[in-house]
Design an enzyme around this catalytic site. Sequence first.
Site, PDB file in Angstrom:
ATOM      1  N   HIS A 158       0.785  -1.274  -0.095  1.00 31.48           N
ATOM      2  CA  HIS A 158       0.090  -0.160   0.009  1.00 31.48           C
ATOM      3  C   HIS A 158       0.797   1.149   0.008  1.00 31.48           C
ATOM      4  O   HIS A 158       0.511   2.226   0.012  1.00 31.48           O
ATOM      5  CB  HIS A 158      -0.775  -0.023   1.177  1.00 31.48           C
ATOM      6  CG  HIS A 158      -2.053  -0.908   1.393  1.00 31.48           C
ATOM      7  ND1 HIS A 158      -2.733  -1.274   0.025  1.00 31.48           N
ATOM      8  CD2 HIS A 158      -2.590  -1.533   2.247  1.00 31.48           C
ATOM      9  CE1 HIS A 158      -3.734  -2.066   0.415  1.00 31.48           C
ATOM     10  NE2 HIS A 158      -3.585  -2.471   1.659  1.00 31.48           N
ATOM     11  N   GLY A 312     -18.513  -6.008  -3.174  1.00 27.57           N
ATOM     12  CA  GLY A 312     -17.743  -6.327  -4.553  1.00 27.57           C
ATOM     13  C   GLY A 312     -18.682  -5.544  -5.722  1.00 27.57           C
ATOM     14  O   GLY A 312     -18.307  -6.232  -6.663  1.00 27.57           O
TER      15      GLY A 312
END
Length: 344
Positions: A158, A312
Site C-alpha cells: 500500500h 464487490g
Amino acid sequence: MSISASNVPSLSSVTKYIDEDEHEKTKMALIFDKYNHRLATLPKERGWITENLYMYQGFWHQSKRRMSFETVMALQDTFNACPTDIYLATLPKSGTTWLKAIVFAIVNRNRYKNDSFPTHPLLISNPHNCLPFVETEIFRNTPTYVNDPHSPRLFATHIPYTSLPRSILDSGCRLVYLCRNPKDVLVSMFHFANKLRDKSRGPMRFEEAFELFSKGAMPIGPYWDHVKSYHNVSLKHPTKILFLKYDDMKVDTVNHVKRLSTFLGYPFTEAENDDGAVQEIVRMCSFENLREVNKHGDLREGIPNDAFFREGTVGDWTNHLTSEMSEILDQITNEKFHGLDILF
Ligand code: A3P
C-alpha cells in the site's frame, strides 16, 4: 520452514505461514521501538481504525501496526528488491484482495493445473495468505521466498510510489497499480474501519468518514495523491507499471486477466485459451467464490476473513453519499486529476 518460493504455497506452508505469528510479534516490537520516537515529529490526524494517523512523506499512516509509518521507515532502511520481483500496489479498499488472487492464480497456474477442490490455495485460504504484503515481510523471521530459486517473488504493497524503498525503484522490477472510484473507496473503507476499530471508540459515522476522506486523511491517503504517484510513472514507464482500474476490471475481467498475464510475462497459450483457462481463473477469483471460501475464520486476531468481501460492486456509493457529498468529491477529483486520463 516458511513459505519458500519453491513451493508457493502448498496447503501445509499456508498453515505454517499463519503459525509464525509469535515470531512476528517480537520482530514488530523491535521495529516499533526503533522508529517510534519519530512519531512526536509527525503531523497528526484522527484515525479510522487506530486512534490517530501520522503524516510521513506526505501520506497518512497508522502507528504500531503492520501497515504503519514505522514499517515504511524500516523497509526504506533495509528492504532488498530483486529485478524479477513483481509488486501489486493499491490504496486500501481498491480491490487488493481480488488483484492478489488473480495474479497468484495466473503465475502459479501450472503448479495447480490438475488440482481440484479443495487443494488450490485460493480455494482454502484468504488471498492475503497466498501473496504477502511487503509491509508484513519485514516482520518475518525467514522472509517468504527467501531461498527461492524460482522467480518471480510476488508482493503487494500500500506504500505510495514516492515512499517505496529505494531498492524497489532502482531494481527496474514490474509493478501493477490498481485504483478504484474514490467514492467507492470511501464507502468500502468506512465499513471496513467500523468492522475493525476498537469497540471502545464506538462506530464511526459516515459524515466523519466523508470529512476525513475529503481532506485526504484516510490510511495511506490522500487518495488522489496516492493514485497520481503511480499514474505519473506509469505514463513514463508503461512497460514497467501497469495502471488498472477496479471499475474497468469488473466490466471486463477476462480481458484484464489476459492483459495482466501478458504484462507479468505469463501469457496464455493458444491451447490454454481454447481450454478456457482464463475463464477458470476469473471464476475462481470471483467475488462470490472468494467470499464463500472466506466466510469463516480470521486472517489474524481481530481481522475476520470475511471483512475483505462486502459488496464487490461498482457504485455502492450511491447508497451512502448525499448529492452534495458526491458533488464535493467530484469537484476535488476534477481538480486533483485535471489533465490526467483517470476517469471513473
Ligand atoms: P466493497 O467494500 O465495496 O464491497 P481491498 O481488497 O483492497 O481491501 O478491497 C476490498 C474491496 O474489494 C471490497 O469492496 C470487497 O468487497 C471487494 N472485493 C473483494 N474481493 C473481490 C472480488 N473477488 N471481486 C470484486 N471485488 C472484490
